[in-house]
Structures are given as C-alpha cells and as structure tokens.
Design an enzyme around this catalytic site. Structure first.
Site, PDB file in Angstrom:
ATOM      1  N   ARG A 147     -46.374 -45.154  -7.016  1.00 15.61           N
ATOM      2  CA  ARG A 147     -46.444 -44.809  -8.372  1.00 15.61           C
ATOM      3  C   ARG A 147     -47.275 -45.832  -9.378  1.00 15.61           C
ATOM      4  O   ARG A 147     -46.930 -47.149  -8.949  1.00 15.61           O
ATOM      5  CB  ARG A 147     -45.077 -44.696  -9.021  1.00 15.61           C
ATOM      6  CG  ARG A 147     -45.031 -43.988 -10.403  1.00 15.61           C
ATOM      7  CD  ARG A 147     -43.484 -43.888 -10.736  1.00 15.61           C
ATOM      8  NE  ARG A 147     -43.288 -45.152 -11.516  1.00 15.61           N
ATOM      9  CZ  ARG A 147     -42.272 -45.394 -12.402  1.00 15.61           C
ATOM     10  NH1 ARG A 147     -41.363 -44.329 -12.877  1.00 15.61           N
ATOM     11  NH2 ARG A 147     -41.989 -46.572 -12.730  1.00 15.61           N
ATOM     12  N   TYR A 159     -43.178 -48.062 -20.747  1.00 18.67           N
ATOM     13  CA  TYR A 159     -42.050 -47.952 -19.690  1.00 18.67           C
ATOM     14  C   TYR A 159     -42.940 -48.204 -18.228  1.00 18.67           C
ATOM     15  O   TYR A 159     -43.900 -47.556 -18.020  1.00 18.67           O
ATOM     16  CB  TYR A 159     -41.909 -46.179 -19.765  1.00 18.67           C
ATOM     17  CG  TYR A 159     -41.181 -45.721 -18.314  1.00 18.67           C
ATOM     18  CD1 TYR A 159     -39.918 -46.242 -18.005  1.00 18.67           C
ATOM     19  CD2 TYR A 159     -42.003 -45.210 -17.434  1.00 18.67           C
ATOM     20  CE1 TYR A 159     -39.277 -46.105 -16.868  1.00 18.67           C
ATOM     21  CE2 TYR A 159     -41.450 -45.056 -16.134  1.00 18.67           C
ATOM     22  CZ  TYR A 159     -40.229 -45.235 -15.873  1.00 18.67           C
ATOM     23  OH  TYR A 159     -39.662 -45.033 -14.736  1.00 18.67           O
ATOM     24  N   ASP A 216     -45.791 -41.403 -13.644  1.00 20.37           N
ATOM     25  CA  ASP A 216     -44.599 -40.890 -14.634  1.00 20.37           C
ATOM     26  C   ASP A 216     -44.924 -40.919 -16.033  1.00 20.37           C
ATOM     27  O   ASP A 216     -44.941 -42.157 -16.740  1.00 20.37           O
ATOM     28  CB  ASP A 216     -43.385 -41.985 -14.254  1.00 20.37           C
ATOM     29  CG  ASP A 216     -42.105 -41.210 -14.780  1.00 20.37           C
ATOM     30  OD1 ASP A 216     -41.981 -40.245 -15.703  1.00 20.37           O
ATOM     31  OD2 ASP A 216     -41.219 -41.531 -14.225  1.00 20.37           O
ATOM     32  N   HIS A 218     -42.723 -39.926 -18.253  1.00 20.60           N
ATOM     33  CA  HIS A 218     -41.423 -40.293 -18.775  1.00 20.60           C
ATOM     34  C   HIS A 218     -41.334 -39.460 -20.213  1.00 20.60           C
ATOM     35  O   HIS A 218     -40.933 -40.124 -21.130  1.00 20.60           O
ATOM     36  CB  HIS A 218     -41.325 -41.705 -19.155  1.00 20.60           C
ATOM     37  CG  HIS A 218     -40.187 -42.247 -18.723  1.00 20.60           C
ATOM     38  ND1 HIS A 218     -39.123 -42.584 -19.510  1.00 20.60           N
ATOM     39  CD2 HIS A 218     -39.698 -42.377 -17.331  1.00 20.60           C
ATOM     40  CE1 HIS A 218     -37.889 -42.988 -18.864  1.00 20.60           C
ATOM     41  NE2 HIS A 218     -38.372 -42.892 -17.757  1.00 20.60           N
ATOM     42  N   ARG A 289     -37.070 -33.476  -9.220  1.00 18.35           N
ATOM     43  CA  ARG A 289     -36.708 -34.726  -9.280  1.00 18.35           C
ATOM     44  C   ARG A 289     -35.102 -35.190  -9.273  1.00 18.35           C
ATOM     45  O   ARG A 289     -34.985 -36.481  -9.606  1.00 18.35           O
ATOM     46  CB  ARG A 289     -37.483 -35.376 -10.471  1.00 18.35           C
ATOM     47  CG  ARG A 289     -38.999 -35.456 -10.022  1.00 18.35           C
ATOM     48  CD  ARG A 289     -39.224 -36.563  -9.316  1.00 18.35           C
ATOM     49  NE  ARG A 289     -39.169 -37.991  -9.968  1.00 18.35           N
ATOM     50  CZ  ARG A 289     -38.700 -38.989  -9.402  1.00 18.35           C
ATOM     51  NH1 ARG A 289     -38.304 -38.955  -8.060  1.00 18.35           N
ATOM     52  NH2 ARG A 289     -38.658 -39.938 -10.032  1.00 18.35           N
ATOM     53  N   GLU A 345     -38.305 -41.187  -3.754  1.00 13.48           N
ATOM     54  CA  GLU A 345     -38.620 -42.352  -4.594  1.00 13.48           C
ATOM     55  C   GLU A 345     -37.743 -43.548  -3.946  1.00 13.48           C
ATOM     56  O   GLU A 345     -36.805 -43.342  -3.455  1.00 13.48           O
ATOM     57  CB  GLU A 345     -38.187 -42.172  -6.061  1.00 13.48           C
ATOM     58  CG  GLU A 345     -38.355 -43.397  -6.929  1.00 13.48           C
ATOM     59  CD  GLU A 345     -38.305 -43.190  -8.302  1.00 13.48           C
ATOM     60  OE1 GLU A 345     -37.184 -42.487  -8.667  1.00 13.48           O
ATOM     61  OE2 GLU A 345     -38.774 -43.693  -9.396  1.00 13.48           O
ATOM     62  N   TRP A 408     -38.316 -41.581 -24.921  1.00 11.74           N
ATOM     63  CA  TRP A 408     -38.804 -42.761 -24.318  1.00 11.74           C
ATOM     64  C   TRP A 408     -38.782 -42.407 -22.782  1.00 11.74           C
ATOM     65  O   TRP A 408     -38.189 -41.644 -22.093  1.00 11.74           O
ATOM     66  CB  TRP A 408     -37.517 -43.727 -24.293  1.00 11.74           C
ATOM     67  CG  TRP A 408     -37.697 -44.981 -23.649  1.00 11.74           C
ATOM     68  CD1 TRP A 408     -38.678 -46.017 -24.002  1.00 11.74           C
ATOM     69  CD2 TRP A 408     -37.317 -45.336 -22.321  1.00 11.74           C
ATOM     70  NE1 TRP A 408     -38.522 -46.974 -22.854  1.00 11.74           N
ATOM     71  CE2 TRP A 408     -37.784 -46.620 -21.945  1.00 11.74           C
ATOM     72  CE3 TRP A 408     -36.346 -44.591 -21.355  1.00 11.74           C
ATOM     73  CZ2 TRP A 408     -37.480 -47.045 -20.627  1.00 11.74           C
ATOM     74  CZ3 TRP A 408     -35.903 -44.916 -20.127  1.00 11.74           C
ATOM     75  CH2 TRP A 408     -36.776 -46.275 -19.729  1.00 11.74           C
TER      76      TRP A 408
HETATM   77  O1  KDG Z   1     -32.051 -44.633 -15.711  1.00 13.29           O
HETATM   78  C1  KDG Z   1     -33.645 -44.261 -15.977  1.00 13.29           C
HETATM   79  C2  KDG Z   1     -34.404 -44.480 -14.874  1.00 13.29           C
HETATM   80  O2  KDG Z   1     -33.724 -44.219 -13.833  1.00 13.29           O
HETATM   81  C3  KDG Z   1     -35.716 -43.959 -14.895  1.00 13.29           C
HETATM   82  O3  KDG Z   1     -36.354 -44.349 -16.261  1.00 13.29           O
HETATM   83  C4  KDG Z   1     -36.373 -44.122 -13.917  1.00 13.29           C
HETATM   84  O4  KDG Z   1     -38.043 -42.439 -14.434  1.00 13.29           O
HETATM   85  C5  KDG Z   1     -37.670 -43.257 -13.621  1.00 13.29           C
HETATM   86  C6  KDG Z   1     -38.011 -43.051 -12.408  1.00 13.29           C
HETATM   87  O5  KDG Z   1     -39.174 -42.056 -12.098  1.00 13.29           O
HETATM   88  O6  KDG Z   1     -37.829 -43.562 -11.224  1.00 13.29           O
HETATM   89 MG    MG Z   2     -39.082 -40.912 -13.813  1.00 13.70          MG
END
Ligand code: KDG
Ligand code: MG
Length: 408
Positions: A147, A159, A216, A218, A289, A345, A408
C-alpha cells in the site's frame, strides 16, 4: 460447556486494546477482540454493563443463537459499539468451540482453501526518496503487495504517512495518538488529485509492472472526484483504490464505477451486511474491507463474504494495528477457509503488543498463515496486560484551508 465467567480486559501496550475473556465450567478459555480505535471504553462498558451478565450460564456451543440473542434482544441494532461487542463474544465462542474440538479454528470453518494468505504491507514517505526506501523495507521483509501513501505538497500532515523519525517507530504509522484532544490535520483535495498520479507513475517506473500496489483515499473525495482519480490511476494498474468516498451513501459508488476500471475496496467503517447491500448486489465494489472485530464476528463476516462471493467480490479484511492479535487471528482463520479470499492487510504489531498477546500466526515470503494451534492460536498474558493500563487516545481529524471540518 457453559460459560462460567466473562471478563473485559483493557490494556495499552503499544496502543489500547479491549479483549473479552470467556471461561467455561470445564476450564476452557476463549478470547475475543472488542477494540474500537479512539472509543475503546464505550465498548468495554457495553460488554461489562450489558452483555457479561447475560452470558453467565449460557451454553458456549450455541454460537448462532447467542449472536441472534445479543443482536435482537438489545432492540437497538447495528452501530460500531454494539457490533464490536457482539463480535468479541462471537469470536471468543468460536475460539472455545475450536478448543473443545481440539482443532485450529479454520478447520471448523471448512478447512483450508489455500496454503497461505497474500498480505499487503504499508509503505509511506514524505518525499519520493523516503517512499522508495519504505517500499524497499517492506519488500525486504517479504511483502509482495504494497500500500502506497505519501505526503502532498502544501498539506502538512496526511493520513497514512509516518511522522518524522524520532516521533514514532521507524517502521510503523500509527494514526491514534495518546493525547487529550484529537490532533488537527489539514486537507486540500485539488493538491491531492494533482499529486497522487505522479507518485504512482514514479513507483511503477522504479518497481516495475508486477508489484501489486494499493492506495487508501480514506473517505475524502466526492463521487466525481473519486471517478477522476480512478481514471487517472488506471495506467498504473492498482490492485485497489480504497474508501474513495464516505460511503454512507452506497449509490455514490455507482457513479465512480461508471467512470473507472480501477478496482474498488470499501468497508472498514461498516459494521453489518446491510452497509454493503447495494454495493454487493449491484456489483459496485470488488473487495470487502470489514474487520471481523467491527462487523459482528466470524458468524456475521462469514455470511457477508458468502453473499459477496455470489457476485465475484472478494475479501480484503482490515488488518491495521488497532485490530488486536486476537482480531487478526480471527480474520486469518476465516481468510484461509473461504473460497473468495482476495488479500489480507498486515500492518504488524510492535514488540510490546506481541508480549501481551502470545500468537502463533506466521508471516513468511509474503504469506500469512493462522498456524495450527487449537482455537485461534492467540492467548493474552494477563500479567503482561496489567503492566500497561489504558491511556486516552484519539484519531486525528481534518480541516480544509478555510477551517471547514472535512472527512478524515
Ligand atoms: O482506526 C482507524 C484505522 O484503522 C484506519 O485509519 C486504518 O484506513 C486504515 C487502513 O486501511 O488500514
Ligand atoms: Mg483504510
């Protein structure tokens, strides 16, 4: 095999974890993960105050009945707190059933459908050099799928990008911080949409066409912005683009889907099969997911993934560090047994967490395996856990340049 005691253990080795311990009258112990990042104590209270008293004396073999009882008798259904609490009970009961059968859990779920589970690791960097170093580190560790997250020029904190050396471990990005108020991060969608395709072009040029690459988003884009990003990333052949929109509105993904062939993954913040109803039946996504921990446990996840399988949609079970080793192991046993496994993951816990949770799952040559211990193969060391009391921690949140709160 009746439940004799039920206890909720909150511990904070590298981060906070909530774990349910069920003990039966014949002396078996089952473990369940109930960790909800940044809201841990609400699940601990739901369990301690409302669920534990209902469990004492119940037949531990009656997993489906217990799930339906906890889901329906509360009257108030769904939601992350409720579903994490039910998940913890469900996983602890599966652990007990497998222990009483003398088998690793995946055997009870139908046995192995493959030899190992392709795992993806996280790479990130504040610039290209750091990002390439981070990818090389993951490749050296054995990962065969990566990733990719990166800083964006003009945005201070993004992030998925680890903080400067010294502020946290060299290897791991951890968004939750042990502070009294959530950290504020900033966001600029136009800068992000301009920059990300250039990053994937550079990564493909450096690492070649074979390496599966994931990204990601997010939850930060509107449907039309996500559609554009998916199109712009098509030349770089992503394994998936994750959480491209905040999908409370499942139809948002229809618009994205109409514009791009980049595979779509979504669902780490979902907590029931209903959150996927349109997404699955209308084939708007490619990967599910959810985490076992946040979606009602093995019982509910099995039904969700079996439903997805009818539409050629595969698993991509959530495995960040806020899923405890108990929750990770539950996902791995399920991954091994189902037919429609996609990828897992694997963010890797730190040493202190691994001292608290003794685990038998393995990671070799890019593949995870849940191991062949009876049950889940994870045991919590209560003395070690007691050395790490709960510490308040929050996930960050986002504001746009004009001060508006953003996803976020
Ligand atoms: O608690 C939030 C995280 O688990 C998250 O931000 C992790 O997006 C995430 C990921 O894909 O692992
Ligand atoms: Mg994620």
């Amino acid at each position: 095999m009746n439940i004799a005691t039920a206890a909720v253990i909150v511990t904070s080795p590298d981060r906070n974890f909530v774990t349910l311990k069920l003990t039966t009258d014949d002396g078996l112990v089952g473990w369940g993960d109930a960790t909800l990042n940044g809201r841990e104590l609400s699940v601990a209270s739901y369990l301690t105050d409302h669920v534990v008293p209902l469990l004492i004396g119940r037949d531990a073999h009656r997993i489906e009945d217990t799930w339906q009882f906890l889901y329906r008798s509360a009257y108030w259904r769904r939601g992350p707190v409720t579903m994490a609490a039910i998940a913890a009970v469900d996983v602890a009961l599966w652990d007990l059933k497998a222990k009483s059968a003398g088998m690793p859990l995946y055997q009870l779920l139908g046995g192995a459908s493959r030899n190992g589970l392709m795992a993806y690791g996280h790479a990130s960097g504040r610039d290209q050099e750091e990002l390439f170093d981070s990818i090389r580190l993951r490749l050296d560790q054995g990962f065969r799928s990566i990733r990719v997250q990166t800083s964006i020029p003009g945005i201070d904190a993004v992030y998925g990008v680890r903080a400067p050396a010294g502020q946290e471990s060299e290897q791991h990005y951890e968004p939750a911080q042990r502070i009294a108020r959530p950290m504020e991060e900033d966001w600029d969608t136009r800068a992000y949409l301009r920059h990300i395709p250039t990053v994937f072009e550079a990564v493909r040029n450096e690492f070649g066409p074979e390496l599966p690459l994931l990204h990601d988003v997010h939850h930060r884009l509107t449907p039309i912005q996500a559609a554009r990003l998916g199109k712009d990333l098509e030349p770089y052949d992503l394994f998936w683009m994750e959480d491209c929109t905040p999908a409370e509105n499942q139809d948002a993904l229809r618009l994205v889907r109409q514009h791009t062939t980049t595979p779509l993954a979504i669902g780490e913040v979902f907590n029931t099969i209903w959150d996927y109803q349109t997404l699955i039946k209308d084939q708007l996504i490619d990967y599910v997911r959810s985490a076992v921990t946040h979606t009602g446990g093995i019982t509910a996840m099995r039904k969700l993934l079996d439903y997805a399988a009818q539409y050629q949609i595969k698993s991509g079970i959530h495995g960040p560090t806020d899923i405890s080793p108990v929750g990770m192991a539950a996902g791995l046993h399920l991954d091994l047994a189902i037919h429609n496994f996609g990828i897992q993951e694997y963010m890797q816990h730190g040493d202190v967490t691994n001292e608290v949770f003794r685990q038998s799952f393995t990671f070799e040559n890019g593949y995870l395996h849940p191991g062949n211990e009876v049950g889940l193969g994870v045991e919590l060391d209560e003395e070690a856990a007691a050395r790490h009391p709960y510490q308040p921690a929050y996930l960050p949140y986002n504001r746009l340049k004009d001060g508006t709160v953003h996803d976020w």
